[in-house]
Motif scaffolding. Structure first.
Motif, PDB file in Angstrom:
ATOM      1  N   PRO A   1      -8.327 -15.779  70.098  1.00  0.00           N
ATOM      2  CA  PRO A   1      -9.236 -16.746  69.494  1.00  0.00           C
ATOM      3  C   PRO A   1      -9.681 -16.317  68.096  1.00  0.00           C
ATOM      4  O   PRO A   1      -9.734 -15.133  67.779  1.00  0.00           O
ATOM      5  CB  PRO A   1     -10.434 -16.782  70.454  1.00  0.00           C
ATOM      6  N   LYS A   2     -10.009 -17.303  67.293  1.00  0.00           N
ATOM      7  CA  LYS A   2     -10.429 -17.038  65.918  1.00  0.00           C
ATOM      8  C   LYS A   2     -11.753 -16.273  65.920  1.00  0.00           C
ATOM      9  O   LYS A   2     -12.666 -16.589  66.665  1.00  0.00           O
ATOM     10  CB  LYS A   2     -10.579 -18.364  65.176  1.00  0.00           C
TER      11      LYS A   2
ATOM     12  N   HIS B   1     -12.191 -13.148  66.840  1.00  0.00           N
ATOM     13  CA  HIS B   1     -12.241 -12.124  67.893  1.00  0.00           C
ATOM     14  C   HIS B   1     -12.250 -10.730  67.253  1.00  0.00           C
ATOM     15  O   HIS B   1     -11.587 -10.504  66.238  1.00  0.00           O
ATOM     16  CB  HIS B   1     -11.026 -12.283  68.805  1.00  0.00           C
TER      17      HIS B   1
ATOM     18  N   CYS C   1      -3.605 -15.681  62.838  1.00  0.00           N
ATOM     19  CA  CYS C   1      -3.612 -16.770  63.823  1.00  0.00           C
ATOM     20  C   CYS C   1      -2.204 -17.318  64.047  1.00  0.00           C
ATOM     21  O   CYS C   1      -1.881 -17.765  65.146  1.00  0.00           O
ATOM     22  CB  CYS C   1      -4.555 -17.879  63.376  1.00  0.00           C
TER      23      CYS C   1
ATOM     24  N   ASP D   1      -2.563 -16.678  70.657  1.00  0.00           N
ATOM     25  CA  ASP D   1      -3.372 -16.590  71.879  1.00  0.00           C
ATOM     26  C   ASP D   1      -4.731 -15.944  71.646  1.00  0.00           C
ATOM     27  O   ASP D   1      -5.620 -16.066  72.489  1.00  0.00           O
ATOM     28  CB  ASP D   1      -2.629 -15.810  72.959  1.00  0.00           C
TER      29      ASP D   1
END
Length: 92
Positions: A65-66, A68, A58, A63
């Motif tokens: 998302p967590k 993904h 992260c 950019d």
């Protein structure tokens, strides 16, 4: 000089034989490691490790998302590069 042309042709065929043997060996190693990575991906090990390393990812990739699914692919690529498997990292 006719002997030079014969030497050039012989060295060309010798070099192509060596190149083919090297590429055949690399293909085997590449297939082995891609198979190992696919087993790790299907077993869920890659997702578990990417969740474990998500704080680092992260920070590196803000950019994305967590949680993904691409995080697993990024982890596999980085793991292949760390193991020195540059050729295996390319298809991923």
């Amino acid at each position: 000089d006719t002997q030079i042309f014969t030497a050039i042709m012989n060295s060309t065929f010798d070099s192509s034989k060596i190149a083919f043997e090297i590429s055949l060996g690399l293909t085997g190693v590449l297939s082995l490691w891609l198979g190992v990575m696919k087993i790790g991906e299907n077993s869920g090990l890659i997702n578990a490790l990417s969740r474990f390393l998500s704080p680092v990812f992260c920070k590196l990739f803000p950019d994305i998302p967590k949680g993904h699914p691409v995080m697993g692919s990024i982890f596999m690529n980085m793991a292949a590069n760390m193991l020195g498997l540059d050729n295996a990292a390319t298809p991923m």
